[in-house]
Design a protein around this motif. Structure first.
Motif, PDB file in Angstrom:
ATOM      1  N   LYS A  16       0.844  -1.201   0.000  1.00 20.83           N
ATOM      2  CA  LYS A  16       0.000   0.000   0.000  1.00 20.83           C
ATOM      3  C   LYS A  16       0.873   1.243   0.000  1.00 20.83           C
ATOM      4  O   LYS A  16       1.977   1.239   0.543  1.00 20.83           O
ATOM      5  N   ALA A  24      -4.914   6.625  -1.253  1.00 18.12           N
ATOM      6  CA  ALA A  24      -4.085   5.429  -1.329  1.00 18.12           C
ATOM      7  C   ALA A  24      -3.945   4.888  -2.737  1.00 18.12           C
ATOM      8  O   ALA A  24      -4.786   5.120  -3.606  1.00 18.12           O
ATOM      9  N   GLU A  26      -3.570   0.994  -3.807  1.00 13.96           N
ATOM     10  CA  GLU A  26      -3.599  -0.341  -3.213  1.00 13.96           C
ATOM     11  C   GLU A  26      -4.395  -1.291  -4.095  1.00 13.96           C
ATOM     12  O   GLU A  26      -5.092  -0.881  -5.031  1.00 13.96           O
TER      13      GLU A  26
END
Length: 386
Positions: A16, A24, A26
């Motif tokens: 991540k 983010a 991810e």
């Protein structure tokens, strides 16, 4: 950002990435695979990157033009360091300190730059800013860091660090979302180089430091402690009370210490700091009994409303200074200035007035007693009569 970090994705090492707003990059798995909610990478920004094993990343491009401005917002930021050489972090940040906006800086391992107030002012446990690194930086108001092409070469040698061997933190490598447990008033009568101090959340060691000569010379040490995360990384739980333990290499024995909390919470809070003092062990030792030949200092009544007595039982001829500081580390009153005293019982008094003969506000204050070359602090509580 996806292009730059694609090699880590291909290696299955990337878990991540987060920016300072929490956006983010991810893997959403079967719902859509890798998603990028950060966008492009910028030289002004730093990023939190979690990998499940060591893996390098290579970033190529053009150098920025110096001086390079990094605008920062009030509160926490993650700052990039677009330089090709390491320079003293305090030199780079000095304009923010001079502006009164800098509150705290942390590197990825939780080492910090922050103001210890009357226990020594600004302290740098990071050392240099290094190329390729990002830094968490907290400001009281928006301001700008300017990255120059060159800085004066630091005349201060970087302090070494040695890994602990008795206390072993439960987490590996850098940890995350650190808190700083800062400790002053190190008792030189019981501590020696090679001893270890550690912070525990219950039975979990969340941070530990080996004491070295430079810690003992300054009388201070900082222990970064790491938080638990949602990916099974062990660490502290916010709100839990911390405990301080000491390993004596001489005695080959472990002790639990009871420090005085000078400033900050007695429990874990991510990114925050607590300042502790072990000064009481200077006179009592680990067994609570007074050491022969030591100076005793008492402040009474405490709390006080009219006048506090500062009583000193000196062990030898010495020069004495007594000053009063507020919680911001500002000196508000000088009680005694370099007075030569003989080894008997002496008393000095403070009536709650500052150097301008004005009554100070009710609250916590600190009496700094300088005896020869040694200083100690006593916390007093002033409750002003209305």
């Amino acid at each position: 950002m996806m292009e730059i970090f694609q090699p880590l994705i291909d290696n299955s090492s990337l878990v991540k990435i987060q920016d300072e707003q929490g956006s983010a990059l991810e893997d959403w798995g079967f719902i859509g695979g890798w998603k990028n909610y950060i966008g492009n990478i910028h030289p002004t920004e730093g990023y939190k990157i979690k990998v499940n094993f060591d893996d390098p990343i290579e970033v190529t491009g053009e150098l920025v033009e110096y001086p390079f401005a990094i605008p920062l917002s009030s509160g926490w930021n993650i700052m990039g360091y677009p330089q090709t050489a390491s320079f003293d972090a305090m030199v780079i940040l000095q304009p923010l300190i001079s502006n009164g906006t800098l509150q705290k800086v942390q590197d990825e391992a939780g080492n910090a730059i922050e103001d210890w107030g009357f226990l020594g002012g600004w302290k740098n446990f990071i050392g240099d800013f290094d190329p390729g690194e990002g830094y968490k930086i907290k400001l009281s108001a928006g301001d700008t860091v300017w990255i120059e092409e060159f800085y004066p070469k630091s005349a201060v040698a970087r302090n070494q660090k040695v890994a602990t061997t008795h206390f072993r933190p439960e987490y590996e490598n850098n940890g995350v979302d650190h808190m700083n447990i800062n400790i002053g008033g190190l008792p030189l009568n019981i501590l020696q180089s090679g001893d270890e101090l550690a912070i525990f959340d219950g039975n979990v060691c969340v941070g530990a430091v080996t004491l070295l000569s430079w810690h003992l010379n300054s009388g201070t040490i900082s222990v970064p402690v790491s938080a638990a995360d949602d990916f099974n990384l062990p660490g502290f739980t916010e709100g839990n009370i911390f405990t301080l333990k000491f390993w004596s290499t001489k005695q080959q024995q472990e002790y639990e210490l009871e420090p005085e909390i000078i400033k900050g919470p007695g429990f874990f809070v991510k990114h925050e700091s607590t300042l502790l003092s072990l000064e009481q062990y200077t006179t009592t030792g680990l067994d609570g009994e007074l050491f022969a030949g030591k100076t005793e200092v008492n402040c009474y009544p405490n709390p006080f409303s009219d006048e506090v007595t500062i009583e000193l039982n000196l062990a030898e001829d010495t020069e004495l200074e007594v000053e009063v500081y507020n919680q911001l580390g500002q000196k508000i009153k000088t009680i005694a200035t370099k007075q030569h005293l003989t080894p008997v019982n002496h008393r000095r008094y403070w009536n709650g007035e500052n150097s301008s003969q004005q009554r100070v506000s009710s609250g916590i204050y600190y009496v700094r007693i300088l005896i020869g070359e040694n200083s100690s602090f006593k916390k007093i509580v002033y409750s002003k009569n209305e």
